[in-house]
Enzyme design. Structure first.
Site, PDB file in Angstrom:
ATOM      1  N   SER A  83      23.609  -8.291 -14.184  1.00 57.20           N
ATOM      2  CA  SER A  83      23.337  -7.744 -12.862  1.00 57.20           C
ATOM      3  C   SER A  83      22.473  -8.713 -12.043  1.00 57.20           C
ATOM      4  O   SER A  83      22.862  -9.864 -11.855  1.00 57.20           O
ATOM      5  CB  SER A  83      22.684  -6.366 -13.002  1.00 57.20           C
ATOM      6  N   ASP A 128      32.315   0.226 -11.335  1.00 55.08           N
ATOM      7  CA  ASP A 128      31.090  -0.428 -10.878  1.00 55.08           C
ATOM      8  C   ASP A 128      31.266  -0.804  -9.413  1.00 55.08           C
ATOM      9  O   ASP A 128      32.271  -1.438  -9.066  1.00 55.08           O
ATOM     10  CB  ASP A 128      30.844  -1.682 -11.727  1.00 55.08           C
ATOM     11  N   HIS A 148      28.598  -0.065 -14.540  1.00 59.07           N
ATOM     12  CA  HIS A 148      27.546  -1.070 -14.403  1.00 59.07           C
ATOM     13  C   HIS A 148      26.451  -0.795 -15.438  1.00 59.07           C
ATOM     14  O   HIS A 148      26.051   0.345 -15.654  1.00 59.07           O
ATOM     15  CB  HIS A 148      26.957  -0.989 -12.990  1.00 59.07           C
TER      16      HIS A 148
END
Length: 329
Positions: A156, A250, A280
């Site tokens: 991320s 996501d 995610h």
């Protein structure tokens, strides 16, 4: 593919008393506490090889004369590799503890020393401090572990930082990286891809959560167009071989796919590993979602393949022992 069954039940359980409070309605400390509570696991099953990974706390000097913490993970079986790992959490959340299991997985699966950097976070330290700290961490790793295949990795926000470090290293000539691992990277600060995607909300991360993160990380909005942030507009040529993992459900899925395509068009070797049925943050769900664990292993197998093709077993240089690497530091 439909949303993974276990994830579907987890999301339903999370929403049993109504939708979770959006990040922007929490204080930063409340958001960090919630992220920590959702990420940290207690212990590992008996016989799990990740339990055999050793850890040591270190300190890394930064460009502004300050210092950050780092946790060095030492595998039981050493393959002569080292990873600089940058954690996710929107540049605001996350720390060494939230990603402890992830780093143990990397160390055990890759036979690599892993240096997890506790870079300073927004909003106390907005851009470019987290990126500058990440560069300092990668340089520290390179100096302490010379001769090893050096991998940049992050999930991320950490994946965005990793790519920013790779761009800086390319432009400045050092350090050299054998590969980079980018898990569900944010690459489009405008959030156009996320807003237009199939899953902008309801799957543990929302477009508004990402907007909140960017607002705190880069409060000076025009700076979000700088190459280290606006990665889909950056010059990505001459970067190391890259493994990108995305998750189907996501908001960042489409920009991750676009980033993989852009890297390939600009001549970078890329392997994109999709995460069908996943959300995610699946790297942090390995212990409770079997499909997340399987996808994580697939991503790491691709990375292992890249490193083995660069150094076949009979040509691999000897790794400097870990004890020698940190002696006198």
């Amino acid at each position: 593919m439909p949303l993974d069954r276990i994830l579907r039940h987890l999301i339903s359980w999370q929403r049993a008393d109504g939708p979770p409070v959006p990040l922007r309605k929490l204080t930063v400390e409340q958001a960090r506490e919630r992220y920590l509570a959702n990420s940290v696991r207690q212990g590992l099953p008996a016989g799990d090889p990740r339990a055999a990974v050793g850890t040591e706390e270190r300190t890394i000097g930064t460009a502004d004369g300050s210092s950050i913490g780092a946790r060095v993970y030492t595998p039981a079986s050493d393959e002569g590799r080292v990873v600089t790992f940058l954690h996710g959490g929107g540049w605001v959340l996350g720390d060494l503890d939230t990603h402890d299991l992830a780093c143990r997985t990397l160390a055990s699966s890759l036979g690599a020393v892993v240096v997890a950097a506790d870079y300073r976070r927004a909003p106390e330290f907005p851009y470019p401090t987290p990126l500058s700290d990440s560069v300092a961490a990668a340089r520290w790793t390179s100096r302490r572990f010379p001769g090893r295949d050096h991998v940049l990795a992050g999930d991320s926000a950490g994946a965005s930082l990793a790519l920013g470090v790779a761009l800086a290293a390319r432009d400045e000539g050092e350090p050299a990286f054998a590969a980079q691992l980018l898990l569900y990277p944010p690459a489009d600060p405008s959030l156009r891809f996320a807003a237009a995607g199939a899953h902008p909300d309801g799957y543990l991360l929302s477009v508004d959560d990402m907007a909140w993160s960017y607002e705190l990380y880069v409060p000076d909005a025009p700076r979000r167009h700088e190459p280290a942030l606006d990665l889909l507009r950056a010059d990505l040529r001459r970067l190391p071989p890259t493994v990108i993992g995305t998750a189907e459900f996501d908001p960042l899925h489409d920009e991750g796919v676009e980033l993989a395509d852009k890297l390939q068009v600009e001549g970078v070797w890329v392997r994109h590993v999709p995460g069908p049925g996943l959300v995610h943050g699946y790297l942090l769900m390995q212990d409770i979602v079997p499909k997340a664990a399987a996808c994580t292993q697939q991503v790491l197998q691709e990375l292992d393949s890249v490193l083995r093709s660069a150094h076949p077993a009979d040509e691999r240089p000897p790794a400097q022992p870990y004890a020698d690497a940190i002696a006198g530091d």
